[in-house]
Design an enzyme around this catalytic site. Structure first.
Site, PDB file in Angstrom:
ATOM      1  N   SER A 152       0.838  -1.201   0.000  1.00  0.00           N
ATOM      2  CA  SER A 152       0.000   0.000   0.000  1.00  0.00           C
ATOM      3  C   SER A 152       0.869   1.245   0.000  1.00  0.00           C
ATOM      4  CB  SER A 152      -0.864  -0.039   1.262  1.00  0.00           C
ATOM      5  OG  SER A 152      -1.435   1.225   1.490  1.00  0.00           O
TER       6      SER A 152
ATOM      7  N   TYR B 133      -1.925  -1.344  10.803  1.00  0.00           N
ATOM      8  CA  TYR B 133      -2.158  -1.870   9.450  1.00  0.00           C
ATOM      9  C   TYR B 133      -0.979  -1.495   8.549  1.00  0.00           C
ATOM     10  CZ  TYR B 133      -3.752  -1.894   4.619  1.00  0.00           C
ATOM     11  OH  TYR B 133      -3.821  -2.079   3.255  1.00  0.00           O
TER      12      TYR B 133
ATOM     13  N   LYS C  48       2.123  -3.857   6.477  1.00  0.00           N
ATOM     14  CA  LYS C  48       2.550  -3.796   5.072  1.00  0.00           C
ATOM     15  C   LYS C  48       4.057  -3.565   5.001  1.00  0.00           C
ATOM     16  CE  LYS C  48      -1.436  -4.492   3.268  1.00  0.00           C
ATOM     17  NZ  LYS C  48      -1.717  -5.815   2.702  1.00  0.00           N
TER      18      LYS C  48
ATOM     19  N   PHE D 133      -2.420   2.683  -4.632  1.00  0.00           N
ATOM     20  CA  PHE D 133      -2.875   3.967  -4.107  1.00  0.00           C
ATOM     21  C   PHE D 133      -4.325   3.771  -3.639  1.00  0.00           C
ATOM     22  CE2 PHE D 133       0.599   6.909  -3.928  1.00  0.00           C
ATOM     23  CZ  PHE D 133       1.586   6.023  -4.308  1.00  0.00           C
TER      24      PHE D 133
ATOM     25  N   ARG E  20      -6.218  12.609  -3.108  1.00  0.00           N
ATOM     26  CA  ARG E  20      -5.749  11.227  -3.219  1.00  0.00           C
ATOM     27  C   ARG E  20      -5.661  10.811  -4.674  1.00  0.00           C
ATOM     28  NH1 ARG E  20      -5.139  12.440   1.171  1.00  0.00           N
ATOM     29  NH2 ARG E  20      -5.646  11.383   3.131  1.00  0.00           N
TER      30      ARG E  20
ATOM     31  N   ASP F 163      -4.669  11.573   8.832  1.00  0.00           N
ATOM     32  CA  ASP F 163      -4.806  11.813   7.393  1.00  0.00           C
ATOM     33  C   ASP F 163      -3.706  12.726   6.859  1.00  0.00           C
ATOM     34  OD1 ASP F 163      -6.941  10.273   6.743  1.00  0.00           O
ATOM     35  OD2 ASP F 163      -8.380  11.915   6.543  1.00  0.00           O
TER      36      ASP F 163
HETATM   37  P1  NAD Z   1     -10.739  -7.484   1.040  1.00  0.00           P
HETATM   38  O1  NAD Z   1     -10.955  -7.483   2.504  1.00  0.00           O
HETATM   39  O2  NAD Z   1     -11.910  -7.299   0.151  1.00  0.00           O
HETATM   40  O3  NAD Z   1      -9.984  -8.832   0.600  1.00  0.00           O
HETATM   41  C1  NAD Z   1      -9.109  -9.529   1.466  1.00  0.00           C
HETATM   42  C2  NAD Z   1      -9.608 -10.960   1.535  1.00  0.00           C
HETATM   43  O4  NAD Z   1      -8.747 -11.706   2.393  1.00  0.00           O
HETATM   44  C3  NAD Z   1     -11.023 -11.071   2.109  1.00  0.00           C
HETATM   45  O5  NAD Z   1     -11.848 -11.777   1.190  1.00  0.00           O
HETATM   46  C4  NAD Z   1     -10.851 -11.857   3.418  1.00  0.00           C
HETATM   47  O6  NAD Z   1     -11.934 -12.724   3.656  1.00  0.00           O
HETATM   48  C5  NAD Z   1      -9.549 -12.605   3.137  1.00  0.00           C
HETATM   49  N1  NAD Z   1      -8.772 -12.990   4.315  1.00  0.00           N
HETATM   50  C6  NAD Z   1      -8.382 -12.233   5.367  1.00  0.00           C
HETATM   51  N2  NAD Z   1      -7.659 -12.957   6.230  1.00  0.00           N
HETATM   52  C7  NAD Z   1      -7.562 -14.216   5.701  1.00  0.00           C
HETATM   53  C8  NAD Z   1      -6.952 -15.428   6.125  1.00  0.00           C
HETATM   54  N3  NAD Z   1      -6.276 -15.504   7.284  1.00  0.00           N
HETATM   55  N4  NAD Z   1      -7.074 -16.526   5.348  1.00  0.00           N
HETATM   56  C9  NAD Z   1      -7.784 -16.470   4.183  1.00  0.00           C
HETATM   57  N5  NAD Z   1      -8.381 -15.364   3.740  1.00  0.00           N
HETATM   58  C10 NAD Z   1      -8.263 -14.243   4.486  1.00  0.00           C
HETATM   59  O7  NAD Z   1      -9.629  -6.380   0.735  1.00  0.00           O
HETATM   60  P2  NAD Z   1      -9.113  -5.813  -0.660  1.00  0.00           P
HETATM   61  O8  NAD Z   1      -9.522  -4.390  -0.717  1.00  0.00           O
HETATM   62  O9  NAD Z   1      -9.450  -6.719  -1.748  1.00  0.00           O
HETATM   63  O10 NAD Z   1      -7.561  -5.820  -0.378  1.00  0.00           O
HETATM   64  C11 NAD Z   1      -6.736  -6.889  -0.789  1.00  0.00           C
HETATM   65  C12 NAD Z   1      -5.331  -6.639  -0.292  1.00  0.00           C
HETATM   66  O11 NAD Z   1      -4.882  -5.386  -0.793  1.00  0.00           O
HETATM   67  C13 NAD Z   1      -5.223  -6.549   1.233  1.00  0.00           C
HETATM   68  O12 NAD Z   1      -4.013  -7.145   1.629  1.00  0.00           O
HETATM   69  C14 NAD Z   1      -5.192  -5.068   1.489  1.00  0.00           C
HETATM   70  O13 NAD Z   1      -4.519  -4.751   2.678  1.00  0.00           O
HETATM   71  C15 NAD Z   1      -4.419  -4.572   0.278  1.00  0.00           C
HETATM   72  N6  NAD Z   1      -4.687  -3.169  -0.025  1.00  0.00           N
HETATM   73  C16 NAD Z   1      -5.992  -2.757  -0.176  1.00  0.00           C
HETATM   74  C17 NAD Z   1      -6.253  -1.421  -0.420  1.00  0.00           C
HETATM   75  C18 NAD Z   1      -7.670  -0.945  -0.557  1.00  0.00           C
HETATM   76  O14 NAD Z   1      -7.912   0.244  -0.415  1.00  0.00           O
HETATM   77  N7  NAD Z   1      -8.655  -1.789  -0.852  1.00  0.00           N
HETATM   78  C19 NAD Z   1      -5.200  -0.490  -0.524  1.00  0.00           C
HETATM   79  C20 NAD Z   1      -3.885  -0.951  -0.409  1.00  0.00           C
HETATM   80  C21 NAD Z   1      -3.649  -2.300  -0.141  1.00  0.00           C
HETATM   81  C1  UD1 Z   2      -7.108   5.152   3.949  1.00  0.00           C
HETATM   82  C2  UD1 Z   2      -6.145   4.687   5.001  1.00  0.00           C
HETATM   83  C3  UD1 Z   2      -4.911   4.123   4.318  1.00  0.00           C
HETATM   84  C4  UD1 Z   2      -5.307   2.996   3.364  1.00  0.00           C
HETATM   85  C5  UD1 Z   2      -6.320   3.519   2.365  1.00  0.00           C
HETATM   86  C6  UD1 Z   2      -6.820   2.411   1.483  1.00  0.00           C
HETATM   87  C7  UD1 Z   2      -6.560   6.135   6.948  1.00  0.00           C
HETATM   88  C8  UD1 Z   2      -5.999   7.202   7.826  1.00  0.00           C
HETATM   89  N1  UD1 Z   2      -5.805   5.794   5.890  1.00  0.00           N
HETATM   90  O1  UD1 Z   2      -6.463   6.126   3.218  1.00  0.00           O
HETATM   91  O2  UD1 Z   2      -3.992   3.621   5.261  1.00  0.00           O
HETATM   92  O3  UD1 Z   2      -4.179   2.495   2.679  1.00  0.00           O
HETATM   93  O4  UD1 Z   2      -7.438   4.079   3.061  1.00  0.00           O
HETATM   94  O5  UD1 Z   2      -7.450   2.924   0.351  1.00  0.00           O
HETATM   95  O6  UD1 Z   2      -7.632   5.606   7.194  1.00  0.00           O
HETATM   96  N2  UD1 Z   2     -12.810  11.199   3.542  1.00  0.00           N
HETATM   97  C9  UD1 Z   2     -13.853  12.038   3.896  1.00  0.00           C
HETATM   98  N3  UD1 Z   2     -14.979  11.475   4.413  1.00  0.00           N
HETATM   99  C10 UD1 Z   2     -15.135  10.132   4.582  1.00  0.00           C
HETATM  100  C11 UD1 Z   2     -14.064   9.274   4.214  1.00  0.00           C
HETATM  101  C12 UD1 Z   2     -12.914   9.858   3.705  1.00  0.00           C
HETATM  102  O7  UD1 Z   2     -13.751  13.253   3.765  1.00  0.00           O
HETATM  103  O8  UD1 Z   2     -16.193   9.697   5.087  1.00  0.00           O
HETATM  104  C13 UD1 Z   2     -11.589  11.802   2.966  1.00  0.00           C
HETATM  105  C14 UD1 Z   2     -10.321  11.513   3.736  1.00  0.00           C
HETATM  106  O9  UD1 Z   2     -10.108  12.467   4.709  1.00  0.00           O
HETATM  107  C15 UD1 Z   2      -9.284  11.544   2.606  1.00  0.00           C
HETATM  108  C16 UD1 Z   2     -10.046  11.039   1.390  1.00  0.00           C
HETATM  109  O10 UD1 Z   2     -11.426  11.226   1.688  1.00  0.00           O
HETATM  110  O11 UD1 Z   2      -8.883  12.870   2.352  1.00  0.00           O
HETATM  111  C17 UD1 Z   2      -9.800   9.563   1.092  1.00  0.00           C
HETATM  112  O12 UD1 Z   2     -10.038   8.811   2.264  1.00  0.00           O
HETATM  113  P1  UD1 Z   2      -9.983   7.210   2.271  1.00  0.00           P
HETATM  114  O13 UD1 Z   2     -10.814   6.677   1.181  1.00  0.00           O
HETATM  115  O14 UD1 Z   2     -10.251   6.746   3.656  1.00  0.00           O
HETATM  116  O15 UD1 Z   2      -8.476   6.882   1.867  1.00  0.00           O
HETATM  117  P2  UD1 Z   2      -7.081   7.345   2.540  1.00  0.00           P
HETATM  118  O16 UD1 Z   2      -7.276   8.402   3.550  1.00  0.00           O
HETATM  119  O17 UD1 Z   2      -6.134   7.666   1.446  1.00  0.00           O
END
Ligand code: NAD
Ligand code: UD1
Length: 333
Positions: free
Chosen positions: A125, A149, A153, A178, A231, A295
């Protein structure tokens, strides 16, 4: 063509990546304990692609169950999505986050070694850039994370780098996402957060659906053009394509390589609200609320490396993201 194990494969990003892999002729094996997703995702992937991925309902930290999977399936490569991802929850339950995110990774790496599987792509991330200054490039300093969290990572990146350093046959690709948003254009798969959404886009779609009466904009006094947080939002289908590109790269390289997956463009909270309104012909009521602790004002990617090395570039714009996210949310009503 490869047989690819997707841990966390029924989740938001995993399911979209499974679709892209199947569409490009790869085989997909999904392993998920369904802690944050549901089994019907497997049917939906089949509906979209006409191919049914193999699904194992297992905990990836369960050594025996994972070894059984490797014995039966012999995957060529792994994309490791499984883990917990809610920032606030990680502050309240840090041990649960360290245990799950690190344990799944360690068990996976040990099992891969046992079965001679040597390619792994990891969901990192942009949060690992911590207090660095955007635009973040892959050489920007990491660490200084503001929550457990983020530290998981950071730590997993180090664990994977160490494993690749010790075994020169290993290929490790660290993908720093991102802000993934949007959904598949079919509206069949997307992001389904449990409880109150933390992230901006799922919150907006729930306001649009009438599940919440307004959006809180967390701060309008940042040093950004309109005062709200900026973002780098990336469409989840573009992100999924980035994984296929990374998989191809890993086939012919060893060692560790890091790539940002973003668009390089910043969008503010107010711009996102207005783009959503334009794309979907709706009004999103909002109020200005205090800043959310932890944030950043700005976060966006430097994207040159992925373009040059992976030959991958995000193609979809903010309106696409808003339209597709809303189509999926409407399907839940
Ligand atoms: P998600 O929660 O939808 O998917 C993660 C999946 O992992 C889920 O289906 C959950 O059931 C499964 N899981 C969790 N623990 C497990 C375990 N011990 N064994 C088997 N399955 C397990 O999340 P996502 O948004 O698809 O994210 C996927 C990956 O990308 C994660 O590692 C997350 O941290 C990373 N990531 C996500 C974002 C985001 O904003 N969505 C941003 C940066 C990184
Ligand atoms: C958040 C996480 C970041 C993670 C990312 C995944 C925090 C502090 N950071 O980041 O670690 O990797 O999600 O995508 O939680 N916002 C509002 N109102 C809302 C929700 C969000 O104004 O109800 C604003 C936030 O202040 C920010 C932007 O929207 O400026 C995006 O927020 P969000 O989607 O939570 O993502 P990140 O803050 O980038």
């Amino acid at each position: 063509m490869s047989k690819v194990l997707l841990t966390g494969g029924t989740g938001f990003i995993g399911s979209h990546t499974a679709v892209k892999l199947l569409e490009q002729g790869h085989e997909a094996v999904l392993a998920d304990n369904l802690s944050n997703s549901s089994r019907d995702v497997v049917d939906r992937i089949e509906q979209i692609t006409g191919k049914r991925p193999v699904f194992y309902e297992i905990d990836v930290a369960d050594r025996q169950a994972l070894a059984d999977l490797f014995r039966k399936e012999s995957p060529d490569a792994v994309i490791h999505f499984a883990g917990y991802k809610a920032v606030g929850e990680s502050v309240a339950k840090p041990l649960m986050y360290y245990r799950n995110n690190l344990d799944t990774t360690l068990t996976l790496l040990e099992t891969m070694a046992q079965f001679d599987c040597r390619r792994i792509i990891f969901s990192s991330s942009s949060t690992v850039y911590g207090a660095s200054q955007p635009p973040f490039n892959e050489d920007s300093p990491t660490g200084g994370c503001s929550n457990p969290y983020g530290w998981t990572k950071f730590m997993i990146e180090k664990i994977l780098e160490g494993a690749a350093h010790a075994d020169e046959r290993l290929s490790v690709v660290l993908l720093r996402y991102f802000n993934p948003v949007g959904a598949h254009a079919s509206g069949l798969i997307g992001e389904k957060p449990g409880g109150i959404p933390n992230n901006l886009m799922p919150f907006i779609t729930q306001v649009a659906a009438g599940k919440r009466d307004h959006l809180n904009v967390f701060g309008n006094d940042y040093e950004t053009p309109d005062g709200t947080g900026v973002r780098d939002y990336i469409h989840v289908v573009d992100l999924a394509k980035g994984h296929v590109a990374a998989l191809n790269y890993a086939e012919s390289h060893t060692g560790t390589e890091v790539f940002n997956l973003g668009t390089g463009k910043g969008t503010s909270v107010l711009e996102m609200i207005h783009a959503f309104e334009r794309a979907n012909g709706l009004t999103i009521p909002y109020v200005i609320a205090p800043r959310r602790p932890g944030d950043l004002a700005f976060s966006f990617a430097e994207t040159r490396k992925a373009e040059a090395v992976l030959h991958w570039k995000a193609e979809k714009n903010i309106e696409d993201m808003c339209r597709d996210a809303w189509r999926f949310e409407k399907g839940l009503l």
